[in-house]
Design an enzyme around this catalytic site. Structure first.
Site, mmCIF file in Angstrom:
data_model
loop_
_atom_site.group_PDB
_atom_site.id
_atom_site.type_symbol
_atom_site.label_atom_id
_atom_site.label_comp_id
_atom_site.label_asym_id
_atom_site.label_seq_id
_atom_site.Cartn_x
_atom_site.Cartn_y
_atom_site.Cartn_z
ATOM 1 N N HIS A 73 21.250 -12.308 81.416
ATOM 2 C CA HIS A 73 20.648 -11.324 82.327
ATOM 3 C C HIS A 73 21.705 -10.719 83.250
ATOM 4 C CE1 HIS A 73 16.151 -12.660 82.089
ATOM 5 N NE2 HIS A 73 16.450 -11.723 81.209
ATOM 6 N N HIS A 98 19.963 -17.004 79.135
ATOM 7 C CA HIS A 98 19.517 -15.854 79.924
ATOM 8 C C HIS A 98 20.160 -15.801 81.315
ATOM 9 C CE1 HIS A 98 16.679 -15.694 76.658
ATOM 10 N NE2 HIS A 98 16.063 -14.635 77.148
ATOM 11 N N LYS A 145 3.299 -13.509 78.880
ATOM 12 C CA LYS A 145 4.010 -12.834 79.977
ATOM 13 C C LYS A 145 3.902 -11.331 79.739
ATOM 14 C CE LYS A 145 7.593 -16.104 81.375
ATOM 15 N NZ LYS A 145 9.045 -16.324 81.432
ATOM 16 N N ARG A 161 -10.412 -5.113 85.607
ATOM 17 C CA ARG A 161 -10.142 -6.540 85.924
ATOM 18 C C ARG A 161 -9.920 -7.395 84.674
ATOM 19 N NH1 ARG A 161 -13.869 -5.450 90.036
ATOM 20 N NH2 ARG A 161 -12.755 -5.206 91.995
ATOM 21 N N ARG A 176 8.765 -24.620 80.435
ATOM 22 C CA ARG A 176 8.926 -23.278 79.852
ATOM 23 C C ARG A 176 10.279 -22.672 80.220
ATOM 24 N NH1 ARG A 176 4.328 -18.521 79.145
ATOM 25 N NH2 ARG A 176 5.755 -16.997 78.245
ATOM 26 N N GLU A 211 5.192 -21.488 83.502
ATOM 27 C CA GLU A 211 6.629 -21.676 83.758
ATOM 28 C C GLU A 211 6.919 -22.413 85.063
ATOM 29 O OE1 GLU A 211 9.079 -18.307 82.701
ATOM 30 O OE2 GLU A 211 10.728 -19.075 83.893
ATOM 31 N N LYS A 257 7.879 -21.839 70.352
ATOM 32 C CA LYS A 257 7.447 -21.170 71.585
ATOM 33 C C LYS A 257 6.030 -21.610 71.962
ATOM 34 C CE LYS A 257 7.270 -17.310 74.540
ATOM 35 N NZ LYS A 257 7.755 -16.033 74.955
ATOM 36 N N ASN A 297 14.623 -19.942 78.722
ATOM 37 C CA ASN A 297 15.605 -19.047 79.344
ATOM 38 C C ASN A 297 17.048 -19.420 78.989
ATOM 39 O OD1 ASN A 297 13.562 -17.608 80.635
ATOM 40 N ND2 ASN A 297 13.438 -19.177 82.227
ATOM 41 N N GLU A 349 17.420 -14.761 69.633
ATOM 42 C CA GLU A 349 16.282 -15.561 70.124
ATOM 43 C C GLU A 349 15.910 -16.641 69.100
ATOM 44 O OE1 GLU A 349 15.217 -15.241 73.157
ATOM 45 O OE2 GLU A 349 15.749 -13.193 73.755
ATOM 46 N N HIS A 385 19.343 -6.619 74.797
ATOM 47 C CA HIS A 385 18.970 -7.900 75.412
ATOM 48 C C HIS A 385 19.445 -9.091 74.562
ATOM 49 C CE1 HIS A 385 16.595 -10.875 77.548
ATOM 50 N NE2 HIS A 385 15.996 -11.192 76.408
HETATM 51 P P1 NAD Z 1 11.833 -2.374 72.227
HETATM 52 O O1 NAD Z 1 10.404 -2.664 72.396
HETATM 53 O O2 NAD Z 1 12.452 -1.385 73.153
HETATM 54 O O3 NAD Z 1 12.088 -1.887 70.734
HETATM 55 C C1 NAD Z 1 13.381 -1.532 70.337
HETATM 56 C C2 NAD Z 1 13.406 -0.189 69.631
HETATM 57 O O4 NAD Z 1 12.917 -0.351 68.320
HETATM 58 C C3 NAD Z 1 12.539 0.870 70.272
HETATM 59 O O5 NAD Z 1 13.269 2.065 70.330
HETATM 60 C C4 NAD Z 1 11.353 1.012 69.332
HETATM 61 O O6 NAD Z 1 10.837 2.314 69.323
HETATM 62 C C5 NAD Z 1 11.952 0.660 68.012
HETATM 63 N N1 NAD Z 1 11.070 0.047 67.038
HETATM 64 C C6 NAD Z 1 10.115 -0.884 67.264
HETATM 65 N N2 NAD Z 1 9.633 -1.334 66.108
HETATM 66 C C7 NAD Z 1 10.269 -0.669 65.129
HETATM 67 C C8 NAD Z 1 10.219 -0.720 63.717
HETATM 68 N N3 NAD Z 1 9.454 -1.602 63.079
HETATM 69 N N4 NAD Z 1 11.022 0.126 63.021
HETATM 70 C C9 NAD Z 1 11.851 0.990 63.660
HETATM 71 N N5 NAD Z 1 11.969 1.055 64.995
HETATM 72 C C10 NAD Z 1 11.180 0.230 65.717
HETATM 73 O O7 NAD Z 1 12.731 -3.708 72.311
HETATM 74 P P2 NAD Z 1 12.428 -5.234 71.960
HETATM 75 O O8 NAD Z 1 13.738 -5.839 71.733
HETATM 76 O O9 NAD Z 1 11.365 -5.380 70.949
HETATM 77 O O10 NAD Z 1 11.815 -5.816 73.318
HETATM 78 C C11 NAD Z 1 12.584 -5.850 74.488
HETATM 79 C C12 NAD Z 1 11.619 -5.956 75.655
HETATM 80 O O11 NAD Z 1 10.853 -7.143 75.510
HETATM 81 C C13 NAD Z 1 12.310 -6.033 76.997
HETATM 82 O O12 NAD Z 1 11.647 -5.205 77.908
HETATM 83 C C14 NAD Z 1 12.144 -7.496 77.403
HETATM 84 O O13 NAD Z 1 12.081 -7.671 78.793
HETATM 85 C C15 NAD Z 1 10.822 -7.825 76.751
HETATM 86 N N6 NAD Z 1 10.634 -9.257 76.477
HETATM 87 C C16 NAD Z 1 9.510 -9.835 76.927
HETATM 88 C C17 NAD Z 1 9.276 -11.170 76.682
HETATM 89 C C18 NAD Z 1 7.977 -11.791 77.123
HETATM 90 O O14 NAD Z 1 7.852 -13.010 77.047
HETATM 91 N N7 NAD Z 1 7.018 -11.010 77.547
HETATM 92 C C19 NAD Z 1 10.206 -11.922 75.965
HETATM 93 C C20 NAD Z 1 11.365 -11.286 75.485
HETATM 94 C C21 NAD Z 1 11.578 -9.947 75.748
HETATM 95 N N1 GLY Z 2 10.712 -15.211 77.024
HETATM 96 C C1 GLY Z 2 10.595 -16.302 77.914
HETATM 97 C C2 GLY Z 2 9.210 -16.770 78.108
HETATM 98 O O1 GLY Z 2 8.293 -16.289 77.479
HETATM 99 O O2 GLY Z 2 8.984 -17.637 78.920
#
Ligand code: NAD
Ligand code: GLY
Length: 375
Positions: free
Chosen positions: A256, A252, A147, A125, A245, A241, A231, A249, A189, A269
């Site tokens: 998206h 997006h 998130k 939990r 917030r 949101e 942020k 987006n 971003e 992305h």
């Molecule tokens: P990711 O986590 O897939 O990382 C991209 C690639 O880089 C992966 O293959 C990873 O293994 C590699 N990698 C990571 N760090 C590294 C480093 N220092 N050196 C070499 N390789 C490295 O992609 P991302 O762009 O970091 O994140 C995308 C994800 O984040 C999506 O799922 C998206 O939905 C999510 N996201 C969430 C939020 C939120 O608010 N929670 C906001 C934006 C994006």
């Molecule tokens: N990445 C959008 C949010 O965190 O609301």
């Protein structure tokens, strides 16, 4: 604090936390957890790529600080962001008898942060968790704001929970090993924050984009810090949101839709967000919300970062249909974040007829300029 270290506070009453940004902070994970008073076991969720690069430094730091640390490794890539990935983490935590006093560390990009954060939200939990983001997307966006979640075959990020981390530790040195395409995708971003909230920051990015592309430490730390400040202030105003917030987006709605149309494989992305911002700004100009100068300045910066700007080979009906599936559609209406000027946006519902008129005009203009697709 090292000379270049900065700290941004996210003020959310009892859920407040610090985002520390500084070169070398990976070796501070153990002492930082001690500083927060954690005394139980530590699970470090990561993937094989990041574990190989940064696992030893983090595990060493935790063990020197006296922690019993367990690495929990899930496959790399977006495909791991699913309930099976969550199950892998929960299974390891249960088998190793983790309990409420334990803490999770998310070491990796946004995929790891979202997955580990969601596992932390639901195991026993709710366990506390700490974000140690290693991609630019994670350092300026996904590690901040709480998130967490995973994808469902019918929708990205459809399953999740709000669960704020207890600390975010950003070590920009990790960016030096990031593939160039991932680094550049994260810049979308960063540009977004300038567009939605800070014209002076946008101008800073215009002046320093080359230094950022060379990964110069000062500009990189400044860009991450300002992005996190923006942020944090948005999340402080509207954690769940319900209103403000939604400005995060920006780019997006179209972005998206393009990601979905490409089966989440064709565009990263951040690349989709870059195209989305350029197109949404142009739509905003068409609807009378902003000037052509705003569109041109943003387009120039996005291009200079090496990001794509074109809506190539998309038909209006496919684009509009994909936009209807966005999670942010409210009561059947597509809401879009539209720039008014650099540093200020509005949120407005989109009428199909107006978007179609814009799309057709862009398409016609581009066709007469002599190449396929829509710019
Ligand atoms: P990711 O986590 O897939 O990382 C991209 C690639 O880089 C992966 O293959 C990873 O293994 C590699 N990698 C990571 N760090 C590294 C480093 N220092 N050196 C070499 N390789 C490295 O992609 P991302 O762009 O970091 O994140 C995308 C994800 O984040 C999506 O799922 C998206 O939905 C999510 N996201 C969430 C939020 C939120 O608010 N929670 C906001 C934006 C994006
Ligand atoms: N990445 C959008 C949010 O965190 O609301």
């Amino acid at each position: 604090m090292s000379t270049h270290e900065t700290c941004v506070k996210v003020s959310l009453a009892e859920r407040s936390y610090d985002i520390r940004i500084g070169t070398g902070l990976l070796s501070e994970v153990g002492p930082s957890l001690r500083g927060l008073g954690f005394s139980g076991r530590v699970g470090v969720v990561t993937n094989p790529v990041v574990r190989r690069l940064y696992g030893p430094a983090v595990m060493r730091s935790l063990r020197s600080a006296g922690y019993d640390a367990l690495a929990i490794v899930v496959p790399a890539g977006e495909r791991a962001k699913c309930l099976r990935g969550v199950w892998t983490i929960l299974d390891e935590l249960a088998t190793a008898r983790f309990e409420r006093g334990s803490v999770l560390v998310a070491l990796g990009g946004g995929v790891i942060g979202d997955l580990a954060g969601f596992a932390a939200a639901i195991f026993a939990r709710g366990l506390p968790f700490v974000q140690v983001p290693t991609t630019l997307v994670a350092q300026v966006d996904s590690s901040v704001g709480g998130k967490t979640g995973v994808n469902h075959p019918l929708g990205k990020n459809l399953i999740g929970a709000f669960h704020q981390p207890r600390l975010v530790l950003v070590d920009p040195r990790t960016l030096t090993t990031l593939p160039a395409r991932e680094w550049v995708a994260g810049l979308a971003e960063v540009i977004k924050y300038g567009m939605i909230a800070d014209d002076a920051f946008f101008a800073y990015l215009e002046q320093h984009m080359r230094a950022l592309l060379r990964l110069e430490e000062g500009p990189v730390i400044r860009a991450i810090t300002r992005s996190c400040q923006i942020k944090a202030s948005v999340v402080e105003e509207d954690e769940r949101e319900s209103d403000r917030r939604r400005i995060l987006n920006y780019g997006h709605t179209v972005g998206h839709a393009l990601e979905a149309l490409g089966g989440y494989r064709r565009l990263a992305h951040g690349e989709a967000v870059a195209i989305g911002m350029v197109q949404e700004a142009d739509l905003s100009r068409h609807l009378g919300h902003c000037s052509g100068e705003v569109v041109a300045r943003q387009r120039a910066l996005v291009s200079e970062a090496g990001l794509p700007v074109c809506l190539s080979r998309v038909t209006f009906s496919d684009l509009w249909a994909a936009m209807q599936h966005d999670k942010k559609v409210t009561q059947g209406r597509v809401y879009c974040v539209l720039p008014e000027r650099i540093g200020a946006v509005t949120i407005a519902p989109l009428e199909r007829s107006a978007v179609k008129q814009w799309f057709d005009q862009r398409h016609r203009k581009h066709a007469t300029e002599g190449s396929g697709g829509v710019t």
